[in-house]
Write a protein that holds these residues in place. Structure first.
Motif, PDB file in Angstrom:
ATOM      1  N   ASP A   1      42.967 -50.567 -76.399  1.00  0.00           N
ATOM      2  CA  ASP A   1      42.005 -49.769 -75.627  1.00  0.00           C
ATOM      3  C   ASP A   1      41.556 -50.494 -74.371  1.00  0.00           C
ATOM      4  O   ASP A   1      41.433 -49.889 -73.303  1.00  0.00           O
ATOM      5  CB  ASP A   1      40.768 -49.446 -76.473  1.00  0.00           C
ATOM      6  CG  ASP A   1      41.004 -48.318 -77.455  1.00  0.00           C
ATOM      7  OD1 ASP A   1      42.073 -47.686 -77.396  1.00  0.00           O
ATOM      8  OD2 ASP A   1      40.105 -48.074 -78.280  1.00  0.00           O
ATOM      9  N   CYS A   2      41.283 -51.786 -74.494  1.00  0.00           N
ATOM     10  CA  CYS A   2      40.764 -52.557 -73.360  1.00  0.00           C
ATOM     11  C   CYS A   2      41.733 -52.583 -72.189  1.00  0.00           C
ATOM     12  O   CYS A   2      41.315 -52.536 -71.033  1.00  0.00           O
ATOM     13  CB  CYS A   2      40.471 -54.002 -73.779  1.00  0.00           C
ATOM     14  SG  CYS A   2      39.013 -54.189 -74.759  1.00  0.00           S
ATOM     15  N   PHE A   3      43.003 -52.681 -72.487  1.00  0.00           N
ATOM     16  CA  PHE A   3      44.007 -52.797 -71.434  1.00  0.00           C
ATOM     17  C   PHE A   3      44.818 -51.526 -71.251  1.00  0.00           C
ATOM     18  O   PHE A   3      45.776 -51.509 -70.484  1.00  0.00           O
ATOM     19  CB  PHE A   3      44.923 -53.990 -71.716  1.00  0.00           C
ATOM     20  CG  PHE A   3      44.203 -55.299 -71.646  1.00  0.00           C
ATOM     21  CD1 PHE A   3      43.853 -55.857 -70.428  1.00  0.00           C
ATOM     22  CD2 PHE A   3      43.828 -55.959 -72.801  1.00  0.00           C
ATOM     23  CE1 PHE A   3      43.168 -57.060 -70.356  1.00  0.00           C
ATOM     24  CE2 PHE A   3      43.140 -57.170 -72.746  1.00  0.00           C
ATOM     25  CZ  PHE A   3      42.812 -57.715 -71.526  1.00  0.00           C
ATOM     26  N   ALA A   4      44.443 -50.464 -71.956  1.00  0.00           N
ATOM     27  CA  ALA A   4      45.094 -49.155 -71.841  1.00  0.00           C
ATOM     28  C   ALA A   4      46.608 -49.260 -72.048  1.00  0.00           C
ATOM     29  O   ALA A   4      47.395 -48.668 -71.318  1.00  0.00           O
ATOM     30  CB  ALA A   4      44.766 -48.499 -70.507  1.00  0.00           C
ATOM     31  N   PHE A   5      47.006 -50.010 -73.068  1.00  0.00           N
ATOM     32  CA  PHE A   5      48.425 -50.143 -73.380  1.00  0.00           C
ATOM     33  C   PHE A   5      48.963 -48.852 -73.993  1.00  0.00           C
ATOM     34  O   PHE A   5      48.230 -48.084 -74.598  1.00  0.00           O
ATOM     35  CB  PHE A   5      48.672 -51.289 -74.361  1.00  0.00           C
ATOM     36  CG  PHE A   5      48.499 -52.657 -73.763  1.00  0.00           C
ATOM     37  CD1 PHE A   5      48.925 -52.931 -72.471  1.00  0.00           C
ATOM     38  CD2 PHE A   5      47.915 -53.677 -74.486  1.00  0.00           C
ATOM     39  CE1 PHE A   5      48.778 -54.195 -71.921  1.00  0.00           C
ATOM     40  CE2 PHE A   5      47.764 -54.943 -73.952  1.00  0.00           C
ATOM     41  CZ  PHE A   5      48.192 -55.195 -72.656  1.00  0.00           C
ATOM     42  N   PHE A   6      50.260 -48.656 -73.881  1.00  0.00           N
ATOM     43  CA  PHE A   6      50.988 -47.562 -74.515  1.00  0.00           C
ATOM     44  C   PHE A   6      50.448 -46.181 -74.148  1.00  0.00           C
ATOM     45  O   PHE A   6      50.516 -45.251 -74.946  1.00  0.00           O
ATOM     46  CB  PHE A   6      51.002 -47.719 -76.041  1.00  0.00           C
ATOM     47  CG  PHE A   6      51.513 -49.049 -76.499  1.00  0.00           C
ATOM     48  CD1 PHE A   6      52.820 -49.412 -76.264  1.00  0.00           C
ATOM     49  CD2 PHE A   6      50.677 -49.952 -77.138  1.00  0.00           C
ATOM     50  CE1 PHE A   6      53.303 -50.649 -76.674  1.00  0.00           C
ATOM     51  CE2 PHE A   6      51.148 -51.181 -77.549  1.00  0.00           C
ATOM     52  CZ  PHE A   6      52.468 -51.532 -77.319  1.00  0.00           C
ATOM     53  N   GLY A   7      49.908 -46.046 -72.971  1.00  0.00           N
ATOM     54  CA  GLY A   7      49.428 -44.752 -72.501  1.00  0.00           C
ATOM     55  C   GLY A   7      48.080 -44.335 -73.066  1.00  0.00           C
ATOM     56  O   GLY A   7      47.662 -43.192 -72.890  1.00  0.00           O
ATOM     57  N   CYS A   8      47.396 -45.236 -73.742  1.00  0.00           N
ATOM     58  CA  CYS A   8      46.076 -44.912 -74.279  1.00  0.00           C
ATOM     59  C   CYS A   8      45.036 -44.913 -73.168  1.00  0.00           C
ATOM     60  O   CYS A   8      45.201 -45.577 -72.152  1.00  0.00           O
ATOM     61  CB  CYS A   8      45.676 -45.926 -75.353  1.00  0.00           C
ATOM     62  SG  CYS A   8      46.679 -45.832 -76.829  1.00  0.00           S
ATOM     63  N   ASN A   9      43.971 -44.174 -73.388  1.00  0.00           N
ATOM     64  CA  ASN A   9      42.868 -44.179 -72.428  1.00  0.00           C
ATOM     65  C   ASN A   9      42.171 -45.528 -72.436  1.00  0.00           C
ATOM     66  O   ASN A   9      42.044 -46.165 -73.480  1.00  0.00           O
ATOM     67  CB  ASN A   9      41.848 -43.085 -72.756  1.00  0.00           C
ATOM     68  CG  ASN A   9      42.404 -41.699 -72.515  1.00  0.00           C
ATOM     69  OD1 ASN A   9      43.252 -41.507 -71.647  1.00  0.00           O
ATOM     70  ND2 ASN A   9      41.948 -40.739 -73.282  1.00  0.00           N
ATOM     71  N   HIS A  10      41.701 -45.944 -71.268  1.00  0.00           N
ATOM     72  CA  HIS A  10      40.984 -47.217 -71.146  1.00  0.00           C
ATOM     73  C   HIS A  10      39.586 -47.066 -71.737  1.00  0.00           C
ATOM     74  O   HIS A  10      38.838 -46.167 -71.364  1.00  0.00           O
ATOM     75  CB  HIS A  10      40.896 -47.625 -69.667  1.00  0.00           C
ATOM     76  CG  HIS A  10      40.071 -48.848 -69.460  1.00  0.00           C
ATOM     77  ND1 HIS A  10      38.791 -48.797 -68.978  1.00  0.00           N
ATOM     78  CD2 HIS A  10      40.341 -50.154 -69.687  1.00  0.00           C
ATOM     79  CE1 HIS A  10      38.311 -50.018 -68.902  1.00  0.00           C
ATOM     80  NE2 HIS A  10      39.239 -50.854 -69.338  1.00  0.00           N
ATOM     81  N   ARG A  11      39.257 -47.939 -72.672  1.00  0.00           N
ATOM     82  CA  ARG A  11      37.920 -48.015 -73.244  1.00  0.00           C
ATOM     83  C   ARG A  11      37.541 -49.485 -73.282  1.00  0.00           C
ATOM     84  O   ARG A  11      38.108 -50.247 -74.053  1.00  0.00           O
ATOM     85  CB  ARG A  11      37.879 -47.432 -74.649  1.00  0.00           C
ATOM     86  CG  ARG A  11      38.098 -45.927 -74.636  1.00  0.00           C
ATOM     87  CD  ARG A  11      37.650 -45.266 -75.892  1.00  0.00           C
ATOM     88  NE  ARG A  11      36.240 -45.515 -76.112  1.00  0.00           N
ATOM     89  CZ  ARG A  11      35.659 -45.429 -77.300  1.00  0.00           C
ATOM     90  NH1 ARG A  11      36.351 -45.125 -78.353  1.00  0.00           N
ATOM     91  NH2 ARG A  11      34.373 -45.655 -77.432  1.00  0.00           N
ATOM     92  N   PRO A  12      36.606 -49.889 -72.434  1.00  0.00           N
ATOM     93  CA  PRO A  12      36.269 -51.313 -72.366  1.00  0.00           C
ATOM     94  C   PRO A  12      35.644 -51.829 -73.658  1.00  0.00           C
ATOM     95  O   PRO A  12      35.089 -51.077 -74.445  1.00  0.00           O
ATOM     96  CB  PRO A  12      35.278 -51.390 -71.203  1.00  0.00           C
ATOM     97  CG  PRO A  12      34.790 -50.009 -70.986  1.00  0.00           C
ATOM     98  CD  PRO A  12      35.828 -49.076 -71.519  1.00  0.00           C
TER      99      PRO A  12
END
Length: 178
Positions: free
Chosen positions: A145-156
């Protein structure tokens, strides 16, 4: 240039913000159903590990894992046929062209997960193995989530999220060492 993007990604990954006191969470029927189905999924994961672990005592860990995937594959194939009307709703040529290469290999981590829980549950116990794997899942998910890997939305990684992670780790340690 690449160094600047990396530094910015690190800055974006960890964000200190005030807790949202009045966050608008609506408890509609969909949220309740999603929660229920995810609880069922979590229960199935724990049961799968215990059943596969028991099977590995009687036959072999590799066979138990394979058998689990074989039965699961049959059920998933039935769901696929129903969900896509026999594959007719999927634009296959477009999918092969547009999907990243790594999308096609999602079963490899799943197979590793099933194999490892099958091997470790018989002598470590279901609660300990499940707790450790849940912690690993949460840590990895937080990182994704933190780095928005694999097309996931960014969530700090906010302080409440990091605090929750710390509590989860503490809980697993209590279960493992208690």
């Amino acid at each position: 240039m690449a160094k600047g993007r990396f530094v910015q990604a690190l800055k974006d990954a960890v964000l200190v913000e005030k807790p949202r006191v009045n966050a608008q969470i609506t408890f509609d029927k969909k949220l309740i159903m999603d929660f229920f189905l995810l609880m069922v999924a979590g229960t199935c994961t724990a049961l799968q590990g215990a059943v596969n672990g028991s099977m590995s005592i009687h036959v072999n860990g590799g066979f138990s894992s394979w058998l689990s995937f074989a039965f699961g594959s049959v059920l998933l194939f039935i769901f696929f046929i129903i969900d896509t009307r026999g594959g007719k709703t999927i634009k296959w040529k477009n999918s092969f062209k547009t999907a990243p290469w790594w999308c096609w290999f999602g079963g490899i981590p799943g197979a590793a997960f099933v194999l490892f829980i099958t091997l470790f549950i018989p002598y470590r116990g279901s609660a300990v193995v499940s707790g450790i794997t849940i912690c690993a899942q949460m840590l990895t998910s937080l990182f994704v989530d933190c780095f928005a890997f694999f097309g996931c939305n960014h969530r700090p990684a906010t302080l409440p999220r990091l605090g929750g992670m710390a509590l989860l780790i503490a809980g697993v340690l209590m279960v493992a060492l208690g």
